[in-house]
Design a protein around this motif. Structure first.
Motif, PDB file in Angstrom:
ATOM      1  N   GLU A 296      30.550  -0.072   3.193  1.00 47.57           N
ATOM      2  CA  GLU A 296      29.742  -0.161   1.969  1.00 47.57           C
ATOM      3  C   GLU A 296      28.328   0.391   2.209  1.00 47.57           C
ATOM      4  N   ASN A 297      27.761   0.052   3.366  1.00 48.09           N
ATOM      5  CA  ASN A 297      26.407   0.526   3.675  1.00 48.09           C
ATOM      6  C   ASN A 297      26.344   2.038   3.835  1.00 48.09           C
ATOM      7  N   ASN A 298      27.471   2.646   4.135  1.00 49.92           N
ATOM      8  CA  ASN A 298      27.474   4.096   4.330  1.00 49.92           C
ATOM      9  C   ASN A 298      28.047   4.866   3.144  1.00 49.92           C
ATOM     10  N   LEU A 299      28.231   4.159   2.015  1.00 52.20           N
ATOM     11  CA  LEU A 299      28.738   4.863   0.828  1.00 52.20           C
ATOM     12  C   LEU A 299      27.697   5.875   0.353  1.00 52.20           C
ATOM     13  N   PRO A 300      28.123   7.069  -0.027  1.00 52.10           N
ATOM     14  CA  PRO A 300      27.169   8.025  -0.595  1.00 52.10           C
ATOM     15  C   PRO A 300      26.761   7.569  -2.000  1.00 52.10           C
ATOM     16  N   PRO A 301      25.701   8.128  -2.566  1.00 45.63           N
ATOM     17  CA  PRO A 301      25.383   7.790  -3.959  1.00 45.63           C
ATOM     18  C   PRO A 301      26.550   8.197  -4.857  1.00 45.63           C
ATOM     19  N   LEU A 302      26.886   7.338  -5.803  1.00 50.07           N
ATOM     20  CA  LEU A 302      28.019   7.621  -6.687  1.00 50.07           C
ATOM     21  C   LEU A 302      27.514   8.061  -8.055  1.00 50.07           C
ATOM     22  N   PRO A 303      28.339   8.817  -8.769  1.00 46.13           N
ATOM     23  CA  PRO A 303      27.850   9.416 -10.024  1.00 46.13           C
ATOM     24  C   PRO A 303      27.225   8.402 -10.983  1.00 46.13           C
ATOM     25  N   ASN A 304      27.867   7.239 -11.130  1.00 44.17           N
ATOM     26  CA  ASN A 304      27.313   6.279 -12.103  1.00 44.17           C
ATOM     27  C   ASN A 304      25.971   5.701 -11.660  1.00 44.17           C
ATOM     28  N   ASP A 305      25.777   5.550 -10.335  1.00 41.63           N
ATOM     29  CA  ASP A 305      24.473   5.085  -9.839  1.00 41.63           C
ATOM     30  C   ASP A 305      23.410   6.125 -10.154  1.00 41.63           C
ATOM     31  N   LEU A 306      23.768   7.395  -9.927  1.00 42.34           N
ATOM     32  CA  LEU A 306      22.793   8.465 -10.178  1.00 42.34           C
ATOM     33  C   LEU A 306      22.462   8.553 -11.667  1.00 42.34           C
ATOM     34  N   ILE A 307      23.496   8.417 -12.516  1.00 46.20           N
ATOM     35  CA  ILE A 307      23.248   8.476 -13.963  1.00 46.20           C
ATOM     36  C   ILE A 307      22.267   7.373 -14.359  1.00 46.20           C
ATOM     37  N   LYS A 308      22.490   6.185 -13.798  1.00 48.97           N
ATOM     38  CA  LYS A 308      21.603   5.065 -14.104  1.00 48.97           C
ATOM     39  C   LYS A 308      20.167   5.390 -13.660  1.00 48.97           C
ATOM     40  N   LYS A 309      20.056   5.920 -12.439  1.00 47.70           N
ATOM     41  CA  LYS A 309      18.725   6.258 -11.913  1.00 47.70           C
ATOM     42  C   LYS A 309      18.045   7.318 -12.784  1.00 47.70           C
ATOM     43  N   TYR A 310      18.805   8.339 -13.179  1.00 50.41           N
ATOM     44  CA  TYR A 310      18.192   9.431 -13.937  1.00 50.41           C
ATOM     45  C   TYR A 310      17.759   8.986 -15.326  1.00 50.41           C
ATOM     46  N   THR A 311      18.549   8.098 -15.952  1.00 58.30           N
ATOM     47  CA  THR A 311      18.183   7.689 -17.307  1.00 58.30           C
ATOM     48  C   THR A 311      17.084   6.620 -17.280  1.00 58.30           C
ATOM     49  N   SER A 312      17.057   5.769 -16.262  1.00 59.22           N
ATOM     50  CA  SER A 312      16.017   4.731 -16.258  1.00 59.22           C
ATOM     51  C   SER A 312      14.764   5.195 -15.513  1.00 59.22           C
ATOM     52  N   GLU A 313      14.871   5.383 -14.195  1.00 60.10           N
ATOM     53  CA  GLU A 313      13.685   5.755 -13.413  1.00 60.10           C
ATOM     54  C   GLU A 313      13.090   7.092 -13.842  1.00 60.10           C
ATOM     55  N   LEU A 314      13.940   8.104 -14.030  1.00 61.54           N
ATOM     56  CA  LEU A 314      13.416   9.446 -14.323  1.00 61.54           C
ATOM     57  C   LEU A 314      13.251   9.707 -15.810  1.00 61.54           C
ATOM     58  N   GLN A 315      13.764   8.763 -16.634  1.00 61.95           N
ATOM     59  CA  GLN A 315      13.596   8.893 -18.092  1.00 61.95           C
ATOM     60  C   GLN A 315      14.261  10.137 -18.670  1.00 61.95           C
ATOM     61  N   LEU A 316      15.338  10.600 -18.020  1.00 61.26           N
ATOM     62  CA  LEU A 316      16.069  11.731 -18.601  1.00 61.26           C
ATOM     63  C   LEU A 316      17.052  11.188 -19.629  1.00 61.26           C
ATOM     64  N   ASN A 317      17.509  12.056 -20.544  1.00 56.73           N
ATOM     65  CA  ASN A 317      18.481  11.553 -21.501  1.00 56.73           C
ATOM     66  C   ASN A 317      19.866  11.538 -20.866  1.00 56.73           C
ATOM     67  N   GLU A 318      20.773  10.800 -21.497  1.00 55.06           N
ATOM     68  CA  GLU A 318      22.125  10.560 -20.974  1.00 55.06           C
ATOM     69  C   GLU A 318      22.865  11.886 -20.750  1.00 55.06           C
ATOM     70  N   TYR A 319      22.691  12.810 -21.698  1.00 55.49           N
ATOM     71  CA  TYR A 319      23.392  14.093 -21.588  1.00 55.49           C
ATOM     72  C   TYR A 319      22.963  14.841 -20.320  1.00 55.49           C
ATOM     73  N   ASP A 320      21.647  14.957 -20.110  1.00 52.84           N
ATOM     74  CA  ASP A 320      21.152  15.633 -18.909  1.00 52.84           C
ATOM     75  C   ASP A 320      21.681  14.946 -17.651  1.00 52.84           C
ATOM     76  N   ALA A 321      21.623  13.618 -17.650  1.00 53.45           N
ATOM     77  CA  ALA A 321      22.054  12.859 -16.473  1.00 53.45           C
ATOM     78  C   ALA A 321      23.513  13.153 -16.159  1.00 53.45           C
ATOM     79  N   ARG A 322      24.320  13.273 -17.188  1.00 49.10           N
ATOM     80  CA  ARG A 322      25.748  13.535 -16.962  1.00 49.10           C
ATOM     81  C   ARG A 322      25.970  14.949 -16.429  1.00 49.10           C
TER      82      ARG A 322
END
Ligand code: ADP
Ligand code: MG
Length: 486
Positions: A296-322
Motif C-alpha cells: 500500500e505504501n508503494n502504490l503509485p498515484p491513482l487516477p481518482n486521487d489525482l482527479i481529486k487533487k486537481y479539482t480541489s488543490e489546483l482548482q481545475l475543472n472536472e473535465y480538465d482533471a479527467r
C-alpha cells in the motif's frame, strides 16, 4: 423497436482477465513474453509433464494485492489454489490452476463516470489463475495449431457484480479497469493483443421486475468498443426473443466483429462440470498485514486521487482533471510541470493544447516529447510576466523549443526579437502617432463612440508589428484617449 426496448432493463456483469506483466510465468521460470516464436517458452512445467511441481511467482501476489487495494477489496490472508479440470488441446495438464473458494481479493468497487454524475460498480472477487495455451485456427487449412508459450502466463480475473445497466456503462467500466491496471503497471491493458480480455454476462428483465432474467455469456471481443457492440446486439436479440414468446437459453456465445452479432458456442446442457478440487502441489499462501501495508505504501498515484487533487488543490475543472489523468504518462508529465509553476490552469491548457496536438500530429506518446517539463514551465512564466503574448508563446516559442529543446524559452524569444514591448514610453509614442494620424476617429471617440477602442488597439499592435504587450497597450490607449492634451 425503441419502444419495446425501453420496456426492458438490461443487467450486465463482466469478467475481465488481465495478463500480468511479470518477467516469468506464474508457476515456473519460463519467460512471460508476448509474440515469441511458438512453443519456445515451454519447460516441462508449462507442458504439464508428470512429476513436475509448480512454484508460485511472488510478484503475482504483489500485483494482485495492488489491484485489490486500488479497488478497496478485502485482501484474503490465507489462501489456496485449486484445480479446475477440463480437457482441451491448449491445456496440456488437463486442468487449470486457479483459485476457487479463496480468491485473493474479495469485494471492492470501481467508480465510473456517467452522463448523470457517477456510479459505483461492485467487484465480487479478484482471483489468480494461469492462462491456457493458444489454439490457432487460421494458419493451416486442415489442422488447428497449438502454441503453448501462453500456457502458465499469470492472469487476474476480475469479476464484477451484476451492477452494470447499459452497454455505455460497460464501456465506461472497462475503460476504468484498463486505466487502473495501466496506472498500477501490472497489465498493459491491450485488448487487441488479448492481454486484457472480457466475457460479458447479459440478461434482460421487464423494468421494475425483481428477479434478473436468464443470462448468456459472450466471449471473443477484442476491443472495449466491441464489448459495447456485443452487449447492444445481445440486448436486442434477447428482447426480440422474449417478445416473440420465447425464452433465453443460458448459453455461451461468441461475438463476430464483422457482422456485429453473436452466435451460440455451447449450451447450458453442455456446460462444464469443472470438478474443482484443492491443488495438492502448492502450499497455502499467507499474506501478512505488514506485507499489505508495504504494498500500500508503494502504490503509485491513482487516477481518482489525482482527479481529486486537481479539482480541489489546483482548482481545475472536472473535465480538465479527467483529460489530464486519462493516461498515466501524461499525468506524470503534468505532475512534473506543476512542480515548476503555480499557474495550474496555464499548465493544464499547455498540456491539453500545444503538447497534445504535437503528440497527435506526430502520433507519438509523451515519452517522445522533447521538451522537459521545467523548460515548459519557464515558457508559462514568460507569458505570465508579460514578456511574450500567449499567441507568440504557442505559435512561435513552443515550436522553436521543440526544434531546440536545450535552449531556454527566454533565449529563444530574445534571439528572435519576440519579447514584447511593455515599456510605457515606447508604447505611448505609438499611441500618440496613431492618434495624430486619425484625428476624426479621436473626435468620434470623444463624442461617445467608445467601441473605436478596438480600432486604435489594432493600429497600435500593427505599428508595433505585434510586439506591444496588448494589456499595457490597451490601458495606455484608454488613458490617453480620455486625456484632453494629446
Ligand atoms: P460463472 O462462474 O458461471 O461465470 P458467476 O456467478 O461467477 O458465474 O458470474 C459470472 C458473472 O455473471 C458475474 O460478473 C455476475 O455479475 C454476472 N451475472 C450473474 N447473474 C447475472 C444475470 N442474471 N444477468 C447478467 N449478469 C449476471
Ligand atoms: Mg462466467
Amino acid at each position: 423497436m425503441e419502444d419495446i426496448l425501453s420496456k426492458y432493463q438490461p443487467v450486465i456483469g463482466l469478467e475481465v482477465h488481465a495478463q500480468l506483466l511479470t518477467n516469468s510465468k506464474v508457476f515456473c521460470a519460463d519467460r512471460n513474453e508476448y509474440g515469441g516464436v511458438p512453443n519456445t517458452h515451454v519447460s516441462a512445467i508449462s507442458l504439464g509433464h508428470p512429476g513436475t511441481l509448480p512454484m508460485l511467482n511472488k510478484k503475482v501476489i504483489e500485483f494482485a494485492v495492488k489491484l485489490g487495494l486500488a479497488c478497496q477489496s478485502e485482501i484474503t490472508r490465507e489462501m489456496n489454489f485449486a484445480r479446475k479440470n477440463y480437457f482441451y488441446a491448449d491445456l496440456p495438464k488437463g486442468y487449470q490452476i486457479t483459485q476457487d473458494k479463496t480468491p485473493i481479493c474479495v469485494g471492492g468497487k470501481i467508480d465510473i463516470k456517467t452522463d448523470d454524475g457517477g456510479k459505483t460498480i461492485g467487484i465480487t472477487r479478484i482471483h489468480i489463475e494461469e492462462d491456457a495455451g493458444k489454439s490457432i485456427h487460421d494458419q493451416d487449412p486442415y489442422d488447428t495449431l497449438v502454441d503453448l508459450n501462453r500456457a502458465g502466463v499469470p492472469l487476474l480475473e476480475i469479476v464484477s457484480e451484476p451492477d452494470i445497466r447499459s452497454s455505455q456503462e460497460a464501456y465506461d467500466y472497462l475503460t476504468e479497469v484498463r486505466k487502473l491496471v495501466r496506472y498500477l503497471e501490472i497489465c498493459d491493458g491491450n485488448m487487441e493483443e488479448g492481454s486484457m480480455r472480457c466475457d460479458a454476462n447479459i440478461s434482460v428483465m421487464l423494468k421494475g421486475a425483481e428477479k434478473f432474467g436468464d443470462r448468456v455469456e459472450v466471449k471473443n471481443m477484442n476491443s472495449i468498443r466491441n464489448v459495447q457492440r456485443a452487449i447492444e446486439h445481445e440486448i436486442k436479440r434477447q428482447v426480440e426473443l422474449i417478445e416473440a414468446g420465447g425464452t433465453v437459453d443460458q448459453d455461451t456465445r461468441t461475438f463476430d466483429a464483422v457482422t456485429g452479432s453473436t452466435a451460440s458456442m455451447r449450451s447450458k446442457e453442455a456446460a462444464h462440470d469443472y470438478r474443482y478440487f484443492p491443488e495438492p502441489d502448492l502450499q497455502p499462501i499467507f499474506v501478512s498485514q505488514e506485507y499489505i501495508d508495504e504494498v500500500e505504501n508503494n502504490l503509485p498515484p491513482l487516477p481518482n486521487d489525482l482527479i481529486k487533487k486537481y479539482t480541489s488543490e489546483l482548482q481545475l475543472n472536472e473535465y480538465d482533471a479527467r483529460v489530464l489523468t486519462d493516461s498515466k504518462p501524461i499525468a506524470l508529465y503534468f505532475e512534473a510541470l506543476i512542480a515548476h509553476t503555480n499557474n495550474y490552469k496555464a499548465a493544464a491548457n499547455m498540456v491539453m493544447g500545444d503538447v497534445k496536438s504535437y503528440l497527435n500530429q506526430h502520433a507519438v506518446g509523451i515519452e517522445s516529447f522533447p521538451v522537459a517539463a521545467k523548460q515548459l514551465a519557464e515558457l508559462i512564466a514568460l507569458t505570465d510576466e508579460g514578456k511574450i503574448s500567449k499567441s507568440v508563446a504557442s505559435q512561435k516559442v513552443f515550436p522553436a523549443m521543440i526544434e531546440a529543446p536545450d535552449q531556454s524559452p527566454l533565449s529563444i524569444a530574445e534571439s528572435n526579437n519576440w519579447i514584447q514591448n511593455s515599456d510605457e514610453d515606447s508604447i505611448g509614442d505609438l499611441v500618440k502617432q496613431v492618434m495624430a494620424e486619425n484625428p476624426e476617429e479621436v473626435q468620434r471617440y470623444k463624442e461617445g463612440s467608445k467601441n473605436l477602442i478596438g480600432f486604435f488597439m489594432g493600429q497600435v499592435m500593427k505599428l508595433s508589428r505585434g510586439s506591444a504587450d496588448p494589456k499595457a497597450a490597451n490601458q495606455l490607449v484608454r488613458k490617453m484617449l480620455e486625456e484632453e492634451n494629446v
